[in-house]
Design an enzyme around this catalytic site. Sequence first.
Site, PDB file in Angstrom:
ATOM      1  N   ASN A  23       0.807  -1.218   0.000  1.00 42.86           N
ATOM      2  CA  ASN A  23       0.000   0.000   0.000  1.00 42.86           C
ATOM      3  C   ASN A  23       0.843   1.272   0.000  1.00 42.86           C
ATOM      4  O   ASN A  23       0.314   2.369  -0.192  1.00 42.86           O
ATOM      5  CB  ASN A  23      -0.937   0.024   1.210  1.00 42.86           C
ATOM      6  CG  ASN A  23      -0.185  -0.030   2.524  1.00 42.86           C
ATOM      7  OD1 ASN A  23       0.239  -1.111   2.926  1.00 42.86           O
ATOM      8  ND2 ASN A  23      -0.002   1.103   3.190  1.00 42.86           N
ATOM      9  N   GLY A  25       5.292   2.993  -0.233  1.00 44.16           N
ATOM     10  CA  GLY A  25       6.737   2.817  -0.286  1.00 44.16           C
ATOM     11  C   GLY A  25       7.236   1.829  -1.317  1.00 44.16           C
ATOM     12  O   GLY A  25       6.768   1.786  -2.465  1.00 44.16           O
ATOM     13  N   GLY A  27       6.906  -1.395  -1.478  1.00 40.01           N
ATOM     14  CA  GLY A  27       5.935  -2.388  -1.907  1.00 40.01           C
ATOM     15  C   GLY A  27       5.015  -1.861  -2.987  1.00 40.01           C
ATOM     16  O   GLY A  27       4.734  -2.547  -3.978  1.00 40.01           O
ATOM     17  N   TYR A 167      15.156  -4.745  15.779  1.00 38.02           N
ATOM     18  CA  TYR A 167      15.092  -4.592  14.324  1.00 38.02           C
ATOM     19  C   TYR A 167      16.258  -5.326  13.645  1.00 38.02           C
ATOM     20  O   TYR A 167      16.057  -6.033  12.652  1.00 38.02           O
ATOM     21  CB  TYR A 167      15.122  -3.111  13.948  1.00 38.02           C
ATOM     22  CG  TYR A 167      14.905  -2.875  12.461  1.00 38.02           C
ATOM     23  CD1 TYR A 167      13.694  -3.194  11.864  1.00 38.02           C
ATOM     24  CD2 TYR A 167      15.910  -2.334  11.664  1.00 38.02           C
ATOM     25  CE1 TYR A 167      13.481  -2.989  10.503  1.00 38.02           C
ATOM     26  CE2 TYR A 167      15.707  -2.126  10.311  1.00 38.02           C
ATOM     27  CZ  TYR A 167      14.492  -2.455   9.730  1.00 38.02           C
ATOM     28  OH  TYR A 167      14.290  -2.264   8.380  1.00 38.02           O
TER      29      TYR A 167
END
Length: 296
Positions: A23, A25, A27, A167
Site C-alpha cells: 500500500n 513505499g 511495496g 530490528y
Amino acid sequence: MSRWTEADIPDQTGRTVLVTGANSGLGLRTAQVLAARGAHVLMGCRSVQRGETARRTVKGSAEVLELDLADLASVRTAAEKVEKLDVLVNNAGIMAVPNGRTVDGFERQFGTNHLGHAALTWLLLPALRQRPGARVVTVASLAHQYGHIDFADPNFDRRPYTLRGSYGQSKLANILFARELERRSSDVTSIAAHPGLTATELTNNMADAHKSVVLRVGGKISHLFSQSVEMGALPQLYAATSPEARGGEYYGPDGFNGFRGHPAVARMTAAARDDLAANRLWELTIKLTGIAPDLP
C-alpha cells in the site's frame, strides 16, 4: 548487471506476483512496476481501505489481498486464497517501534518482519511449486549488520528490549531464512535484497513516532541522504525478475556502503552466512509458528 534499471525488466505477462506491504513505499512501487510489465499483482495489505487507495495508482492488473503479518490467522486466511503464484515478494516491515506484541504473542518486529513472512512463505509453497521458475524475494536491510539472534530469547521475554537490537535481529533473520529456503528447496528460488538508504514512509514514521531527540534527529538526517523509492525498489525488482539473479544471493545498491545506487551483489556479514544459525532459525520458526513447510 551494470546500472540495471526498470527498463531491463522482462515482460511479466501471465505471471502472478504477491507483494506484501504494497500500500506504500517500496511495496507499492514494486506492485506498480510489475503490473505495468504485465503481471497480475496481489497487493498484500493489512488495511483493505489503504490497499484499495493504493491499487488505484497501479496501471495494470492488481487486486488487494487482506494480510496482517502480525496475526498468523490472517496469514493463513490470505494464503488459502492464493491458488497459483510465480513470485512472492516479502517486502512489508516495521522498524524501530516501541516494545509490543503481535496477536500471537511474539515481539512485534521479529514477529512481523520474520515470523509472519516465514509462515506466509511456507503456506504458499504449494502455490509456488506449481509454477516453473517460481521465486521468493525476501527484503532485508543494512541493519542486519548489527543483528544478533538470541535463540534462547528471540521475543525479548527476559532480556532488555531495544529498538535497534530487535530490528537488527529481524533483518538478520530475513537473510538467514532466505538462504536456508534456497538450500532446502529444489524447485523454488529464494533470493534476498535490500533497498539501501531509501526515503519511505517507514523511515518517516520512525522519526515521528518517538519522543527521543536522537531518534527523531537521526531519522530526519537519514531521510535527507536517502535515495528515491524508485531507486530503492530496484534490488528487489532485480531479484524478482532478472534471469541473472541467483538463488541464495543478496542484492542491494552498488554505491558507497550500499546506501545508494543500482542493483549489485551486496555484502553479508559472517552472521548472515552462518549455515548452522540458519538451520537453527528454521527449526525455531517451525516451533514458534506451529507451521511446518511442505518440502520434498
